[in-house]
Design an enzyme around this catalytic site. Structure first.
Site, PDB file in Angstrom:
ATOM      1  N   HIS A 296       0.855  -1.190   0.000  1.00  0.00           N
ATOM      2  CA  HIS A 296       0.000   0.000   0.000  1.00  0.00           C
ATOM      3  C   HIS A 296       0.883   1.230   0.000  1.00  0.00           C
ATOM      4  O   HIS A 296       1.951   1.220   0.612  1.00  0.00           O
ATOM      5  CB  HIS A 296      -0.908   0.013   1.244  1.00  0.00           C
TER       6      HIS A 296
ATOM      7  N   GLU B  27      -7.718  -5.544  -0.309  1.00  0.00           N
ATOM      8  CA  GLU B  27      -8.205  -6.351  -1.422  1.00  0.00           C
ATOM      9  C   GLU B  27      -8.064  -7.848  -1.192  1.00  0.00           C
ATOM     10  O   GLU B  27      -8.768  -8.638  -1.800  1.00  0.00           O
ATOM     11  CB  GLU B  27      -7.476  -5.954  -2.716  1.00  0.00           C
TER      12      GLU B  27
HETATM   13  N1  ACO Z   1       4.225  -7.560  -4.616  1.00  0.00           N
HETATM   14  C1  ACO Z   1       5.522  -7.481  -4.903  1.00  0.00           C
HETATM   15  N2  ACO Z   1       6.255  -6.387  -4.738  1.00  0.00           N
HETATM   16  C2  ACO Z   1       5.636  -5.308  -4.232  1.00  0.00           C
HETATM   17  C3  ACO Z   1       4.291  -5.321  -3.900  1.00  0.00           C
HETATM   18  C4  ACO Z   1       3.581  -6.501  -4.099  1.00  0.00           C
HETATM   19  N3  ACO Z   1       2.260  -6.588  -3.823  1.00  0.00           N
HETATM   20  N4  ACO Z   1       3.946  -4.111  -3.430  1.00  0.00           N
HETATM   21  C5  ACO Z   1       5.038  -3.356  -3.447  1.00  0.00           C
HETATM   22  N5  ACO Z   1       6.078  -4.081  -3.948  1.00  0.00           N
HETATM   23  C6  ACO Z   1       7.439  -3.654  -4.132  1.00  0.00           C
HETATM   24  C7  ACO Z   1       7.650  -3.334  -5.539  1.00  0.00           C
HETATM   25  O1  ACO Z   1       8.741  -4.147  -5.889  1.00  0.00           O
HETATM   26  C8  ACO Z   1       8.001  -1.882  -5.586  1.00  0.00           C
HETATM   27  O2  ACO Z   1       9.286  -1.827  -6.071  1.00  0.00           O
HETATM   28  P1  ACO Z   1       9.604  -1.233  -7.526  1.00  0.00           P
HETATM   29  O3  ACO Z   1       9.432   0.239  -7.393  1.00  0.00           O
HETATM   30  O4  ACO Z   1      10.979  -1.708  -7.740  1.00  0.00           O
HETATM   31  O5  ACO Z   1       8.618  -1.853  -8.469  1.00  0.00           O
HETATM   32  C9  ACO Z   1       8.058  -1.385  -4.157  1.00  0.00           C
HETATM   33  O6  ACO Z   1       7.677  -2.497  -3.344  1.00  0.00           O
HETATM   34  C10 ACO Z   1       7.082  -0.241  -3.959  1.00  0.00           C
HETATM   35  O7  ACO Z   1       6.718  -0.193  -2.689  1.00  0.00           O
HETATM   36  P2  ACO Z   1       5.719   0.926  -2.153  1.00  0.00           P
HETATM   37  O8  ACO Z   1       6.293   2.280  -2.415  1.00  0.00           O
HETATM   38  O9  ACO Z   1       5.359   0.551  -0.772  1.00  0.00           O
HETATM   39  O10 ACO Z   1       4.446   0.666  -3.010  1.00  0.00           O
HETATM   40  P3  ACO Z   1       3.720   1.616  -4.071  1.00  0.00           P
HETATM   41  O11 ACO Z   1       3.129   2.755  -3.370  1.00  0.00           O
HETATM   42  O12 ACO Z   1       4.571   1.897  -5.226  1.00  0.00           O
HETATM   43  O13 ACO Z   1       2.573   0.629  -4.571  1.00  0.00           O
HETATM   44  C11 ACO Z   1       0.699  -0.728  -4.592  1.00  0.00           C
HETATM   45  C12 ACO Z   1       1.469   0.349  -3.810  1.00  0.00           C
HETATM   46  C13 ACO Z   1       0.412  -0.220  -5.998  1.00  0.00           C
HETATM   47  C14 ACO Z   1      -0.616  -0.994  -3.881  1.00  0.00           C
HETATM   48  C15 ACO Z   1       1.592  -1.998  -4.622  1.00  0.00           C
HETATM   49  O14 ACO Z   1       1.856  -2.439  -3.324  1.00  0.00           O
HETATM   50  C16 ACO Z   1       0.979  -3.116  -5.459  1.00  0.00           C
HETATM   51  O15 ACO Z   1       1.124  -3.119  -6.665  1.00  0.00           O
HETATM   52  N6  ACO Z   1       0.264  -4.073  -4.806  1.00  0.00           N
HETATM   53  C17 ACO Z   1      -0.381  -5.133  -5.528  1.00  0.00           C
HETATM   54  C18 ACO Z   1      -1.727  -4.672  -6.104  1.00  0.00           C
HETATM   55  C19 ACO Z   1      -2.755  -4.439  -5.056  1.00  0.00           C
HETATM   56  O16 ACO Z   1      -2.920  -5.218  -4.109  1.00  0.00           O
HETATM   57  N7  ACO Z   1      -3.512  -3.315  -5.207  1.00  0.00           N
HETATM   58  C20 ACO Z   1      -4.592  -2.947  -4.254  1.00  0.00           C
HETATM   59  C21 ACO Z   1      -4.151  -1.831  -3.354  1.00  0.00           C
HETATM   60  S1  ACO Z   1      -5.392  -1.417  -2.170  1.00  0.00           S
HETATM   61  C22 ACO Z   1      -6.473  -0.413  -3.015  1.00  0.00           C
HETATM   62  O17 ACO Z   1      -6.121   0.280  -3.900  1.00  0.00           O
HETATM   63  C23 ACO Z   1      -7.907  -0.428  -2.652  1.00  0.00           C
END
Ligand code: ACO
Length: 395
Positions: free
Chosen positions: A260, A342
């Site tokens: 998140h 989610e």
């Molecule tokens: N799986 C694997 N790696 C992850 C995940 C994940 N679920 N979430 C974050 N990371 C990693 C990524 O590798 C990312 O690195 P990168 O920039 O090299 O790609 C890094 O952590 C980013 O971390 P954050 O800054 O904490 O996350 P960000 O704010 O960019 O993203 C997000 C948040 C989009 C929700 C992300 O965690 C994600 O894609 N999760 C999976 C999809 C999901 O569950 N979405 C629902 C969110 S809740 C909602 O919107 C109602």
């Protein structure tokens, strides 16, 4: 003054003041109009939470609903108004005459919302119309006739009834109602920000809601719960959660339902929804089955079947969650990536036998209350939202 430092993703940028909710990412706390989400979900019905969100923000008018009972009645009447245009849209949803086939749930919902006539209380109309369109268009895709709303029912019960063609049990209604409350409002998330950008141009409530729905659809936001269920299915099939999750991360894919932007700890809504799955399972087990008849096959089932289904899915989800958290900690040791809303959304909606293709639209049915409240809040102290970009091309 112009700040020339770019901020990708607007990380940490505060774009508005709001009375609607506080998302405390360090403490893992969500406050909605002064109340922790744990106090609201399962205690206040969705119409009461919608009333609180709109209170003092929706334009005042003599016939504006003031109590939860009045909001419930207004939503019921608005469902009937929305249903009046369903017949005219069913051909387009079914793909009659075109080569593309039936419209998936979110595009069909966009079509429905775009076909509404803006009138007096568009926040009530939009919030009421979403469950009507989701249910009617799903039945259209399944070759079934739509079921007209019952304005006397609450939004959760009527949605399940319109979807299945048979009334839900009390436990099923309560579980969906708690879900709608849990997702109704959540600060400056991508779809809410989108709604506020559109509202800031004075486009109005319905365009803001349609735009917000477009932002919600993406897999990084409200499009995640369907893929969460796909992940649980794939893990079950593989028979080895640890190996499956490790392979996903090694391939550079994200684990859906985890991570998140704001929460650095567990999303509090995950536990609220997990508790609702357990409650639903306990209730349906006690009921012993037989009250969940429906004519939609995959979207209805007996209570006994629901209990077994919810129970096995919940056990699998808990096991996958444990493995995923360990895998994510090893994958990104410097970044706390925890369970988000989610993950258990998928388990709960699946326990209610709602098809995974509808999950994003059902999310929208709850979030519409928050989106529209933000639209009013934006309109009340409006300044066109117009940030800048830093030119890095040739000069
Ligand atoms: N799986 C694997 N790696 C992850 C995940 C994940 N679920 N979430 C974050 N990371 C990693 C990524 O590798 C990312 O690195 P990168 O920039 O090299 O790609 C890094 O952590 C980013 O971390 P954050 O800054 O904490 O996350 P960000 O704010 O960019 O993203 C997000 C948040 C989009 C929700 C992300 O965690 C994600 O894609 N999760 C999976 C999809 C999901 O569950 N979405 C629902 C969110 S809740 C909602 O919107 C109602």
């Amino acid at each position: 003054m112009t700040d020339t430092k770019t901020q990708p993703g607007l990380d940490g940028v505060v774009v508005a003041q709001t009375v609607l909710s506080e998302v405390d990412g360090e403490a893992g706390r969500l406050i909605v109009r002064g109340h922790p989400i744990e106090e609201l979900a399962g205690a206040a019905p969705f119409e009461e939470v919608a009333r609180r969100l709109w209170e003092g923000l929706a334009p005042a008018s003599p016939d504006a609903p003031r109590t939860a009972a009045e909001v419930r009645a207004a939503l019921g009447q608005a469902r009937a108004a929305a249903f009046a245009i369903v017949a005219a849209l069913r051909g387009a949803v079914a793909g009659d005459g075109g080569s593309g086939g039936a419209l998936p749930a979110v595009p069909a919902l966009r079509l429905g919302l775009a076909s509404l006539r803006s009138g007096g209380a568009d926040h009530i109309l939009a919030t009421a119309a979403i469950p009507v369109f989701v249910a009617a268009f799903e039945r259209t895709r399944r070759g079934l006739p739509p079921v007209a709303p019952d304005p006397a029912l609450g939004p959760a019960a009527d949605f399940l009834r319109m979807l299945r063609g048979a009334p839900p049990s009390g436990a099923q209604e309560a579980a969906l109602d708690a879900y709608l409350v849990t997702v109704a409002e959540h600060g400056m998330n991508a779809s809410t920000f989108t709604a506020r950008v559109v509202a800031s141009t004075r486009a109005g409530v319905l365009p803001a809601v349609i735009a917000a729905l477009c932002a919600l659809e993406g897999p990084l936001h409200g499009g995640a719960p369907g893929p969460v269920l796909d992940m649980l299915d794939a893990v079950r099939q593989s028979g080895d959660a640890r190996a499956w999750l490790a392979a996903e991360l090694a391939a550079g894919r994200r684990l859906m339902g985890f991570g998140h932007r704001i929460y650095r700890v567990r999303d509090p809504r995950a536990d609220v929804l997990k508790a609702e799955v357990a409650k639903l399972r306990a209730h349906t087990r006690e009921a012993g089955g037989g009250t969940g008849a429906s004519d939609t096959g995959g979207t209805g089932a007996s209570d006994a079947g629901d209990s077994g289904h919810a129970g096995s899915r919940l056990a699998l989800a808990e096991a996958v969650e444990r493995e995923a958290l360990a895998a994510l900690a090893a994958h990104r040791p410097g970044r706390r990536i925890d369970t988000n809303v989610e993950f258990y959304t998928a388990v709960l909606l699946d326990a209610l036998r709602i098809d995974r293709g509808l999950f994003t639209s059902v999310f929208a049915a709850g979030r519409a209350a928050g989106w529209t409240a933000h639209v009013f809040e934006q309109e009340r102290a409006n300044r066109l939202i117009r940030p800048q970009s830093e030119y890095v091309g040739p000069r």
